[in-house]
Design an enzyme around this catalytic site. Structure first.
Site, PDB file in Angstrom:
ATOM      1  N   ASN A 125       0.739  -1.363   0.095  1.00 19.07           N
ATOM      2  CA  ASN A 125      -0.050  -0.036   0.039  1.00 19.07           C
ATOM      3  C   ASN A 125       0.705   1.229  -0.113  1.00 19.07           C
ATOM      4  OD1 ASN A 125      -2.922  -0.493   0.250  1.00 19.07           O
ATOM      5  ND2 ASN A 125      -2.397  -1.882   1.588  1.00 19.07           N
TER       6      ASN A 125
ATOM      7  N   ARG B  71       3.712   2.262  25.388  1.00 12.91           N
ATOM      8  CA  ARG B  71       3.336   2.744  23.973  1.00 12.91           C
ATOM      9  C   ARG B  71       3.660   4.123  23.926  1.00 12.91           C
ATOM     10  NH1 ARG B  71       0.983  -1.310  21.691  1.00 12.91           N
ATOM     11  NH2 ARG B  71      -0.158  -2.927  22.904  1.00 12.91           N
TER      12      ARG B  71
ATOM     13  N   MET C 145       1.393  -2.760  12.195  1.00 17.21           N
ATOM     14  CA  MET C 145       1.062  -3.397  13.223  1.00 17.21           C
ATOM     15  C   MET C 145       1.318  -3.259  14.796  1.00 17.21           C
ATOM     16  SD  MET C 145      -0.834  -5.103  11.582  1.00 17.21           S
ATOM     17  CE  MET C 145      -1.353  -5.750   9.997  1.00 17.21           C
ATOM     18  N   ARG C 146       0.940  -2.025  15.003  1.00 11.73           N
ATOM     19  CA  ARG C 146       1.157  -1.502  16.428  1.00 11.73           C
ATOM     20  C   ARG C 146      -0.008  -0.676  17.011  1.00 11.73           C
ATOM     21  NH1 ARG C 146       5.215  -1.741  20.596  1.00 11.73           N
ATOM     22  NH2 ARG C 146       4.953  -0.042  21.974  1.00 11.73           N
TER      23      ARG C 146
ATOM     24  N   ASN D 175      -6.319   4.850   8.021  1.00 10.69           N
ATOM     25  CA  ASN D 175      -5.716   3.501   8.124  1.00 10.69           C
ATOM     26  C   ASN D 175      -6.402   2.597   6.795  1.00 10.69           C
ATOM     27  OD1 ASN D 175      -4.340   0.930   9.046  1.00 10.69           O
ATOM     28  ND2 ASN D 175      -6.449   0.666   9.989  1.00 10.69           N
TER      29      ASN D 175
ATOM     30  N   HIS E 203      -7.772  -1.363   5.887  1.00 13.91           N
ATOM     31  CA  HIS E 203      -7.887  -2.726   6.393  1.00 13.91           C
ATOM     32  C   HIS E 203      -8.751  -3.436   5.382  1.00 13.91           C
ATOM     33  CE1 HIS E 203      -8.686  -5.736   9.635  1.00 13.91           C
ATOM     34  NE2 HIS E 203      -9.926  -5.867   9.309  1.00 13.91           N
TER      35      HIS E 203
ATOM     36  N   ASP F  33      -8.937  -1.008  13.900  1.00  5.26           N
ATOM     37  CA  ASP F  33      -9.905  -0.996  12.628  1.00  5.26           C
ATOM     38  C   ASP F  33     -11.203  -0.398  12.827  1.00  5.26           C
ATOM     39  OD1 ASP F  33      -7.658  -2.007  11.654  1.00  5.26           O
ATOM     40  OD2 ASP F  33      -8.309  -4.109  12.484  1.00  5.26           O
TER      41      ASP F  33
HETATM   42  C1  GAR Z   1      -2.691  -4.799   3.943  1.00  3.41           C
HETATM   43  O1  GAR Z   1      -3.733  -5.659   3.398  1.00  3.41           O
HETATM   44  C2  GAR Z   1      -3.641  -3.910   5.026  1.00  3.41           C
HETATM   45  O2  GAR Z   1      -4.934  -3.676   4.563  1.00  3.41           O
HETATM   46  C3  GAR Z   1      -3.441  -4.585   6.197  1.00  3.41           C
HETATM   47  O3  GAR Z   1      -2.288  -5.138   6.386  1.00  3.41           O
HETATM   48  C4  GAR Z   1      -1.825  -5.330   4.934  1.00  3.41           C
HETATM   49  C5  GAR Z   1      -0.554  -4.695   4.604  1.00  3.41           C
HETATM   50  O4  GAR Z   1       0.099  -4.928   3.196  1.00  3.41           O
HETATM   51  N1  GAR Z   1      -3.974  -3.986   7.327  1.00  3.41           N
HETATM   52  C6  GAR Z   1      -4.508  -4.312   8.346  1.00  3.41           C
HETATM   53  O5  GAR Z   1      -4.851  -5.517   8.536  1.00  3.41           O
HETATM   54  C7  GAR Z   1      -4.896  -3.323   9.616  1.00  3.41           C
HETATM   55  N2  GAR Z   1      -5.443  -4.152  10.512  1.00  3.41           N
HETATM   56  P1  GAR Z   1       1.099  -4.156   2.894  1.00  3.41           P
HETATM   57  O6  GAR Z   1       2.093  -3.795   3.786  1.00  3.41           O
HETATM   58  O7  GAR Z   1       1.576  -4.556   1.338  1.00  3.41           O
HETATM   59  O8  GAR Z   1       0.532  -2.637   2.381  1.00  3.41           O
END
Ligand code: GAR
EC number: 2.1.2.2
Length: 216
Positions: free
Chosen positions: A15, A67, A92-93, A109, A111, A147
């Site tokens: 992303n 945190r 992821m934090r 964000n 998701h 989320d």
């Molecule tokens: C993506 O699918 C994003 O939507 C998800 O992590 C992946 C990261 O991929 N995010 C979550 O699950 C947030 N709760 P990327 O590093 O290739 O962008």
């Protein structure tokens, strides 16, 4: 003036790459000022550097459950880079409520589900276990809850009976890469308006496309 934007990552950064690519356009209203990772081994860091974007690593592990301590260092990096907007891309934090509130309305964000369905871990497995026929991805403003938060943009895909979490993820990620740059464009150009928990978009045209699954 382009809005200075930070992308926060923990991993692959696909992303992030989509946002960097979109921001290359002369008329894109945001510039990617910095990519910040909480993991030194995040593959996305190399991709960002290859695109000429400054990178910062703030390892979160040594902070453990502190945190606020992690966020103090993060906030300094954001200040040093004069960041106005934040995009989380697989970061992821969890944040403290204070940090989320400080950036409310300025932090997005993405998701991979049609929120408010299937927040948290394994969203594609959750979707398949629920037997939904449509899934997708959501860009939303960040609030203290994980989320959740006012929804900016969503894109949907059909779910097939023989989908696995991997095949569904592969279809949804294509949607993610389309909607995240568009959501950032809307935010950076001042077209998003928060009304309580609802995000409205100024000047958006209604779309009449319909997805029905399975095909009758
Ligand atoms: C993506 O699918 C994003 O939507 C998800 O992590 C992946 C990261 O991929 N995010 C979550 O699950 C947030 N709760 P990327 O590093 O290739 O962008």
């Amino acid at each position: 003036m382009k809005r200075r934007t930070a992308i926060l990552i923990s991993g692959r950064g696909s992303n992030m790459a989509a946002l960097i690519e979109a921001a290359k356009a002369a008329d894109f209203p945001a510039e990617i000022a910095v990519v910040i990772s909480n993991r030194a081994d995040a593959p996305g860091l190399e991709k960002a550097a290859a695109s000429g974007i400054p990178t910062v690593v703030i390892a979160s592990k040594p902070f453990g459950k502190d945190r606020a301590g992690f966020e103090a260092v993060l906030q300094k990096a954001l200040d040093d880079n004069q960041v106005e907007l934040i995009c989380l891309g697989g970061f992821m934090r969890l944040f403290t409520a204070d940090f989320a509130r400080h950036w409310y309305g300025r932090m997005l964000n993405i998701h991979p589900s049609l929120l408010p369905c299937f927040p948290g871990l394994d969203p594609h497995g959750q979707a398949l276990r629920a037997g939904v026929k449509l899934s997708g991805a959501t860009v939303h403003f960040v609030i203290p809850e994980t989320d959740a938060g006012p929804i900016v943009m969503q894109g949907a895909v059909t779910v097939a009976d023989d989908d696995t979490p991997e095949t569904l993820a592969a279809r949804v990620i294509g949607i993610e890469h389309r909607i995240y740059p568009e959501a950032l464009r809307l935010l950076a150009s001042g077209r998003l308006k928060l009304e309580g928990d609802i995000c409205r978009t100024q000047g958006s045209a209604a779309t009449d496309s319909t997805l029905i699954a399975p095909a009758p």
